[in-house]
Design an enzyme around this catalytic site. Structure first.
Site, short mmCIF file in Angstrom:
data_model
loop_
_atom_site.label_atom_id
_atom_site.label_comp_id
_atom_site.label_asym_id
_atom_site.label_seq_id
_atom_site.Cartn_x
_atom_site.Cartn_y
_atom_site.Cartn_z
N HIS A 129 0.94 -1.34 0.10
CA HIS A 129 -0.06 0.02 -0.09
C HIS A 129 0.98 1.20 0.18
CE1 HIS A 129 -3.72 2.27 0.63
NE2 HIS A 129 -2.96 2.98 1.51
N CYS A 130 0.66 2.02 -0.86
CA CYS A 130 1.68 3.23 -0.97
C CYS A 130 0.76 4.53 -0.70
CB CYS A 130 2.00 3.39 -2.65
SG CYS A 130 3.15 4.75 -3.12
N PRO A 131 1.12 5.09 0.40
CA PRO A 131 0.62 6.40 0.90
C PRO A 131 0.76 7.56 -0.20
CG PRO A 131 2.73 6.17 1.97
CD PRO A 131 2.55 4.91 1.12
N ASN A 134 -2.04 7.09 -2.21
CA ASN A 134 -3.03 6.78 -1.83
C ASN A 134 -3.82 5.55 -2.24
OD1 ASN A 134 -5.08 7.38 0.44
ND2 ASN A 134 -6.34 8.54 -1.08
N ASN A 135 -3.15 4.61 -2.68
CA ASN A 135 -3.81 3.40 -2.94
C ASN A 135 -2.94 2.22 -3.11
OD1 ASN A 135 -5.52 1.70 -4.41
ND2 ASN A 135 -5.28 2.53 -6.63
#
Length: 294
Positions: A129-131, A134-135
């Site tokens: 999950h890549c902040p 945001n996905n």
């Protein structure tokens, strides 16, 4: 904006006269060359930024890969395609790891999928999950994420090189822009080119890592599991979904190489993945088996 703006007046070599220094930068015949160089720089930089922005938007807005409602693994289907009625058999297959069950989603989980606590769902072929986007990065947007890093690397290096060449010619006195014209902006430009170059190296490293995972058809978690399995076996363990370099890339980037660098296109069937023929189930026992049951 800086590359196209300042390099429009940058006397890059445009013929033998300029290479020998026979034609001074302020020669009136050079105006067309200056404009052409600046336009080329602006167009090239604009294309890189546009491709990067498109890939970023695709990464952010594309569903990384949701498990279809009512999904049942092939191992639990009978000859008629219906769920087998033997509950004890289903439970034993879940405990053995032959099939995956998500306690949080209360549904069966396809191979290579994991539950994302940030998204609150299971994600197909989840990498992480890549902040920053945001996905999650999963089956449906891994290509877009890789292209975002690819074009970001190109844009950063392109910017740094353009400004670097401008500064080289500036300090040699070969630009129409003089020291008094820049003033305090010169320090800002110097700091900018250093920061952007360092950023280029970091983004390039991140892209290189993701490109390697695509070539090997692995996620970051699967790569970790493989390294642990190799350490336990005291020999290199081949990833079960490594089916060859070209086919690995096609499984992520799409079947047509002409579209590999375009941030568009469907991924295909992501509920089932082909394993290589020499795969040994006992040899590649994921360290994260406990994670599969949460």
């Amino acid at each position: 904006l800086l590359p196209g703006a300042v390099l429009a007046r940058l006397p890059l070599p445009a013929g033998r006269g300029m290479l020998r220094g026979d034609i001074p930068p302020d020669h009136p015949d050079m105006d067309g060359v200056f404009v052409g160089i600046g336009a080329s720089a602006a167009v090239g930089f604009g294309i890189a930024i546009g491709a990067m922005a498109t890939a970023y938007i695709q990464t952010t807005t594309t569903d990384a890969g949701s498990v279809p409602e009512g999904y049942v693994p092939d191992e639990l289907l009978d000859a008629n395609g219906a769920l087998i009625g033997d509950v004890s058999l289903r439970d034993s297959m879940i405990k053995s790891g032959a099939v995956k069950w998500c306690k949080r989603c209360e549904t069966y989980r396809p191979p290579r999928s994991q539950h994302c606590t940030s998204c609150g769902k299971c994600v197909l072929r989840m990498d992480h999950h890549c902040p920053w986007v945001n996905n999650c990065v999963g089956a449906a947007n891994t290509k877009f994420f890789a292209l975002f890093l690819f074009y970001a690397t190109i844009a950063c290096f392109y910017y740094a090189l353009l400004v670097f060449f401008f500064l080289v010619n500036f300090f040699k006195g070969k630009t129409i822009i003089k020291m008094q014209d820049l003033g305090a902006w010169l320090g800002l430009i110097l700091c900018t080119v250093i920061v952007v170059f360092c950023l280029s190296l970091m983004v390039a490293g991140l892209f290189g890592w993701n490109a390697w995972l695509i070539i090997k058809n692995e996620t970051s978690q699967e790569n970790y599991d493989k390294e642990v399995a190799s350490a336990k076996a005291r020999k290199p363990v081949r990833h079960p979904y490594d089916i060859g370099c070209v086919r690995n890339i096609k499984s992520v980037m799409g079947p047509h190489p002409i579209f590999w660098l375009a941030p568009v296109g469907p991924v295909g069937n992501v509920l089932r993945y082909e394993k290589h023929r020499d795969f040994d189930e006992a040899e590649m026992k994921p360290l994260s088996a406990a994670v599969d049951q949460v």
